[in-house]
Structures are given as structure tokens and as C-alpha cells.
Write a protein that holds these residues in place. Structure first.
Motif, PDB file in Angstrom:
ATOM      1  N   ARG A 154      44.072  38.104  41.982  1.00 56.45           N
ATOM      2  CA  ARG A 154      44.037  36.827  42.559  1.00 56.45           C
ATOM      3  C   ARG A 154      43.429  35.848  41.635  1.00 56.45           C
ATOM      4  O   ARG A 154      44.015  34.642  41.659  1.00 56.45           O
ATOM      5  CB  ARG A 154      43.200  36.623  43.772  1.00 56.45           C
ATOM      6  CG  ARG A 154      43.649  37.330  45.017  1.00 56.45           C
ATOM      7  CD  ARG A 154      42.590  37.626  46.015  1.00 56.45           C
ATOM      8  NE  ARG A 154      43.235  38.136  47.046  1.00 56.45           N
ATOM      9  CZ  ARG A 154      42.409  38.766  48.302  1.00 56.45           C
ATOM     10  NH1 ARG A 154      41.240  38.977  47.862  1.00 56.45           N
ATOM     11  NH2 ARG A 154      43.009  39.110  49.225  1.00 56.45           N
ATOM     12  N   LYS A 155      42.621  36.253  40.422  1.00 53.51           N
ATOM     13  CA  LYS A 155      42.201  35.301  39.422  1.00 53.51           C
ATOM     14  C   LYS A 155      43.247  34.883  38.454  1.00 53.51           C
ATOM     15  O   LYS A 155      43.508  33.899  38.011  1.00 53.51           O
ATOM     16  CB  LYS A 155      40.972  35.845  38.712  1.00 53.51           C
ATOM     17  CG  LYS A 155      40.463  35.006  37.655  1.00 53.51           C
ATOM     18  CD  LYS A 155      39.374  35.634  37.155  1.00 53.51           C
ATOM     19  CE  LYS A 155      38.742  34.921  36.197  1.00 53.51           C
ATOM     20  NZ  LYS A 155      37.633  35.527  35.189  1.00 53.51           N
ATOM     21  N   ASP A 156      44.037  35.968  37.887  1.00 54.74           N
ATOM     22  CA  ASP A 156      45.009  35.714  37.040  1.00 54.74           C
ATOM     23  C   ASP A 156      46.554  35.011  37.699  1.00 54.74           C
ATOM     24  O   ASP A 156      47.118  34.335  36.865  1.00 54.74           O
ATOM     25  CB  ASP A 156      45.461  36.985  36.549  1.00 54.74           C
ATOM     26  CG  ASP A 156      44.431  37.738  35.646  1.00 54.74           C
ATOM     27  OD1 ASP A 156      43.474  37.052  35.100  1.00 54.74           O
ATOM     28  OD2 ASP A 156      44.433  39.097  35.426  1.00 54.74           O
TER      29      ASP A 156
ATOM     30  N   PRO B 206      46.933  32.398  40.532  1.00 55.87           N
ATOM     31  CA  PRO B 206      46.771  31.559  41.553  1.00 55.87           C
ATOM     32  C   PRO B 206      47.733  31.328  42.535  1.00 55.87           C
ATOM     33  O   PRO B 206      47.586  31.159  43.691  1.00 55.87           O
ATOM     34  CB  PRO B 206      46.245  30.198  40.792  1.00 55.87           C
ATOM     35  CG  PRO B 206      46.086  30.657  39.489  1.00 55.87           C
ATOM     36  CD  PRO B 206      47.004  31.829  39.087  1.00 55.87           C
TER      37      PRO B 206
ATOM     38  N   ARG C  75      40.828  41.437  43.136  1.00 60.14           N
ATOM     39  CA  ARG C  75      40.013  40.211  42.702  1.00 60.14           C
ATOM     40  C   ARG C  75      40.765  39.576  41.235  1.00 60.14           C
ATOM     41  O   ARG C  75      40.915  38.490  41.121  1.00 60.14           O
ATOM     42  CB  ARG C  75      38.709  40.758  42.422  1.00 60.14           C
ATOM     43  CG  ARG C  75      37.845  40.771  43.593  1.00 60.14           C
ATOM     44  CD  ARG C  75      36.306  40.592  43.477  1.00 60.14           C
ATOM     45  NE  ARG C  75      35.979  41.677  42.501  1.00 60.14           N
ATOM     46  CZ  ARG C  75      35.469  42.900  43.069  1.00 60.14           C
ATOM     47  NH1 ARG C  75      35.411  42.965  44.264  1.00 60.14           N
ATOM     48  NH2 ARG C  75      35.219  43.734  42.123  1.00 60.14           N
ATOM     49  N   HIS C  76      41.031  40.556  40.290  1.00 64.37           N
ATOM     50  CA  HIS C  76      41.643  40.045  39.031  1.00 64.37           C
ATOM     51  C   HIS C  76      43.028  39.727  39.213  1.00 64.37           C
ATOM     52  O   HIS C  76      43.419  38.574  38.544  1.00 64.37           O
ATOM     53  CB  HIS C  76      41.688  41.215  38.038  1.00 64.37           C
ATOM     54  CG  HIS C  76      40.422  41.746  37.427  1.00 64.37           C
ATOM     55  ND1 HIS C  76      39.460  40.915  36.590  1.00 64.37           N
ATOM     56  CD2 HIS C  76      39.656  42.728  37.572  1.00 64.37           C
ATOM     57  CE1 HIS C  76      38.398  41.628  36.162  1.00 64.37           C
ATOM     58  NE2 HIS C  76      38.468  42.811  36.959  1.00 64.37           N
TER      59      HIS C  76
ATOM     60  N   GLU D  43      38.560  45.634  42.867  1.00 61.63           N
ATOM     61  CA  GLU D  43      38.363  44.901  41.575  1.00 61.63           C
ATOM     62  C   GLU D  43      39.820  44.555  40.999  1.00 61.63           C
ATOM     63  O   GLU D  43      39.964  43.293  40.465  1.00 61.63           O
ATOM     64  CB  GLU D  43      37.627  45.946  40.531  1.00 61.63           C
ATOM     65  CG  GLU D  43      37.558  44.993  39.375  1.00 61.63           C
ATOM     66  CD  GLU D  43      36.740  45.943  38.201  1.00 61.63           C
ATOM     67  OE1 GLU D  43      36.420  45.657  37.246  1.00 61.63           O
ATOM     68  OE2 GLU D  43      36.373  47.216  38.594  1.00 61.63           O
TER      69      GLU D  43
END
Length: 445
Positions: free
Chosen positions: A75-77, A79, A72-73, A69
Motif C-alpha cells: 500500500r505504501k509503494d 498508492p 503495508r509495504h 507487513e
């Protein structure tokens, strides 16, 4: 004063000042940590920590990442996330666009456990990055990244504890030392006026009217109390003045009826009733004169002349002997060796009369009362029960009476002490066998 209600202003100010300073410092640190957590607590160390918990070795030996998790966060925060992961066996795992300056590092940093790379102002220089070797259960792994990720809470708390240990505690210690030194100085200087007012209050005496507390250098918070005390002292002075005027007027008014009473008692036939009435009238006359003498002494109305102690004693014994005889005493008189002193005849006569009156009242109404004079002293003694040792000083206090139902108002011996003080002499009372002995001693020469 109740000790449980007292406290030291210096100690209270020191601890409260230190507490306030410490709380403010801690709140500032907490605020900085909170703001930093929201805005600044992101670094390459956070990214490396997320990658460390996600990387694993496949059975074939290749390196892979679990889709956690946190990853994932990240990679999202971020780019633009980039990193390289490699082990000592040469397996590599890359993601993102690795800057050209870091793409070819390879194994050239294997001998360095941890390093930070900073960029410069050149447009062609690689951005800042961080490299770190971390020992895993299955081997050592090298992480290299220039992407900032969130720092774990445990790392934040650990960093905060380091800040507290290395920054907050030393600062608090310095503040405590400064407060310990500065507080007593500040308090002492601030209380200069209060301490002076306290000394002035200690010097206020019932015999010296008009005393007031100085309001100079008094803090504004204490000034109302000082003004209230001064107003109270003013009211007390007014009350004492009214009381003294009343006592003086009353004593003057009593003289006439007492004289009339003595005249009428003298016309009565002899007997026990007449004796008792004459004794009571004499006490009234003495009490009246004591009240007038007190006012005269307070007003300073004294005239010093040569006083023959023998003549003074004869005059007093002539006036007091009938009262002593009526009370059941015999009188012994020896003033052949009496001397001469400087003094106020009227005041000294009143002092000696008060001592004789005290002997008549407390001598047991039997035996002999003796009056003896020397070169600079006069003694009066009786053959009564004497004076208890614990009362030999207290009997000179104003309005003190050995027996609550006794005669007099407790003014006589206090007046004697004041008169002797005015003559720079002293009055002493003790016991002999049997009875009590009172001595008036005057300065030699």
C-alpha cells in the motif's frame, strides 16, 4: 618424459574455453536477475501473492484482509493499489479505484482459472490487469488486480531455475559442441609450424651440422623458444667444429712421436717388456689413425676404385700379425677365393684392421685368429669367450666399451659400421663355438 607433467593442449583449451564461456553466461544471467530484481521484478502476480497470504474468511462468511507487513509495504509503494477479491458464494472485497472495464466483470469469468487482460492505445481502454482463481483451505477465491507488486524470492529462484534449465543449459551444450569441434581445428592449424619444427628437430643428427628449426608459422608465444633452440644448435655446431679441429690436429701431431717411439722400441733387447711396449705403441698408432679416419669420412674424402679383397687382406695381416703373435695368438689365413669390389682401399683397410684389433683385444689372448675372404665378403674370427647377445648391437655405438677398463676408445667398430654404410654393405657380429665371428659383406657385383 614424466607423464604427470604432460598434458593435451587441445583438451586444456577446450575445457578452459568452455569454462570461461559458461562463467560469462552465468554471470550475465545473474546480472540480469539482479537488475530485474531491483527494477523489473514487480508484477500483478506479486500483488496476488501478497493478497493470497492476507485474505481470510470471517465466521460470518465475509472476506477480510489481515494487516500483514507485505500488505503495508504494498500500500505504501503503490498508492494507486486496486483489487477485487470474491469467492464462489458471491462475497466481494474491493479496495482502491477499480477501473470501469473491470468493475462489472462479476461471475462472468468463473469458468476461467486464470487470465491476463492487456490494455491498448485507446485513452478509454482499461489498463492491463490479471485475474486468477486460487484454492484456499476454506474455498476457492478469485483475485483481480492491475497493480504491480514485488515477486517473492522463491518465485524468482524458481523462474531463474527455469531460465537455467530452458536457456542456460541448452546454450552451454551448444557452446560445448562448438568448442569440441572448433578447438581441435584451431589448435591443429595453430600448431602447423610447431609440428614442422618438431619434425625438423627429429631430423637433426650429430653427423649433419647446420640444422635449424624453421620459424615460419610459429606463434609469437613460441617463437622465442624456437630462436633459443636455434642459437643453442649454433653453439653446439661451433663446439663440435672446435672439437673436431682439435682431434684432427692432435692426431696429426701424435703421428710423429709415435713413429719415433716405435723406432726406439725396436732398438730395445727382446723380452716381455719390449713386447708390451710395442703392443701399447701399436694401439696408440691405431687410435691415432681412427681419429684421422673419422675426420676423413665426415669430410667425404673418399675415392672408390677396384679393390681386390685378397690383396687387402694380405696387406692387413702383414701389418697386424706381429701384434697378434705378441699377444699370444696364432694366425690362420685363407683368401684364395677372394673377389673384387668397388670401394675406398684406405677406408676398407682401416675397417679390417679395426676388426682384427678387436679380435686381438677380446679373444682371450690364446687360440687362433682366422681371416677368410670370399667373392664379396671378409670374415675375422677368434676362439675367445664370444660376445653376449645383449651387446652385439651396442658394440657399434660410438665410444661404447665392453669393459670400462678395456683397451681402446670405443671408436673402432663404430668406424667400421660407418665405412660399411658408405660402401652400401653391412657388418655383422655373432658367436661361434668357440669365439666370436665378424663378417664384412659387400653388395654383389
Amino acid at each position: 618424459m614424466n607423464k604427470s607433467c604432460s598434458y593435451s593442449l587441445r583438451k586444456r583449451l577446450f575445457w578452459r574455453l568452455l569454462a570461461v564461456q559458461s562463467v560469462v553466461l552465468i554471470l550475465v544471467v545473474i546480472l540480469l536477475i539482479s537488475v530485474g530484481k531491483i527494477f523489473y521484478f514487480r508484477s500483478t502476480e506479486g500483488t496476488i501473492d501478497i493478497l493470497r497470504r492476507a485474505v481470510f474468511r470471517q465466521p460470518s462468511g465475509e472476506l477480510s484482509l489481515r494487516e500483514t507487513e507485505d500488505l503495508r509495504h504494498l500500500r505504501k509503494d503503490a498508492p494507486d493499489l486496486w483489487f477485487t477479491i470474491r469467492d464462489r458464494q458471491g462475497h466481494n472485497l474491493n479496495e482502491g479505484r477499480v477501473p470501469e472495464g473491470y468493475a462489472g466483470i462479476g461471475n462472468r469469468l468463473d469458468h476461467i482459472g486464470e487470465a491476463e487482460f492487456g490494455g491498448n492505445l485507446s485513452d478509454h481502454a482499461p489498463p492491463a490487469a490479471r485475474m486468477k482463481w486460487i484454492a484456499m483451505d476454506w474455498g476457492e477465491v478469485q483475485f483481480l488486480t492491475g497493480t504491480d507488486g514485488p515477486i517473492p524470492l522463491t518465485s524468482i529462484l524458481f523462474g531463474a531455475s527455469l531460465i537455467v534449465a530452458k536457456l542456460v543449459i541448452p546454450i552451454v551444450a551448444v557452446m560445448a559442441l562448438g568448442a569440441l569441434i572448433a578447438t581441435p581445428i584451431v589448435v591443429r592449424r595453430s600448431l602447423v609450424g610447431i609440428n614442422r619444427a618438431a619434425l625438423e628437430a627429429d631430423m637433426i643428427d650429430i653427423g649433419q651440422r647446420g640444422g635449424r628449426l624453421s620459424a615460419d608459422e610459429i606463434p609469437d608465444e613460441i617463437a622465442p623458444l624456437v630462436r633459443a633452440v636455434n642459437r643453442a644448435l649454433g653453439r653446439l655446431d661451433e663446439g663440435y667444429e672446435r672439437q673436431e679441429r682439435f682431434l684432427t690436429d692432435a692426431a696429426h701431431e701424435l703421428r710423429t712421436p709415435i713413429a719415433i717411439l716405435n723406432t726406439r722400441l725396436g732398438s730395445l733387447p727382446h723380452g716381455p717388456v719390449k713386447t708390451d711396449l710395442l703392443e701399447d705403441a701399436a694401439r696408440l698408432a691405431i687410435l691415432t689413425e681412427q681419429m684421422l679416419d673419422l675426420q676423413r669420412l665426415k669430410q667425404g674424402k673418399t675415392q672408390f676404385t677396384k679393390v681386390d679383397l685378397g690383396q687387402l687382406a694380405r696387406k692387413v695381416i702383414i701389418e697386424m700379425a706381429p701384434l697378434a703373435f705378441a699377444a699370444g695368438y696364432t694366425v690362420q689365413f685363407d683368401v684364395d677365393h677372394a673377389g673384387e669390389i668397388e670401394g675406398d682401399p684406405l677406408a676398407l683397410q682401416r675397417a679390417l684392421m679395426n676388426i682384427l684389433q678387436n679380435a686381438i683385444n677380446h679373444g682371450g689372448r690364446k687360440g687362433t685368429i682366422s681371416l677368410t675372404a670370399g667373392r664379396n665378403w671378409i670374415e675375422v674370427s677368434d676362439e675367445g669367450p664370444g660376445i653376449p647377445a645383449d651387446l652385439q648391437e651396442r658394440i657399434f655405438e660410438p665410444f661404447f666399451k665392453r669393459h670400462h677398463d678395456g683397451h681402446g676408445a670405443g671408436l673402432g667398430l663404430n668406424l667400421v659400421r660407418d665405412i660399411m654404410y658408405m660402401h652400401r654393405g653391412e657388418v655383422t657380429i655373432g658367436n661361434r663355438s668357440p669365439g666370436a665371428l665378424c663378417r664384412l659383406s659387400f653388395p654383389a657385383g
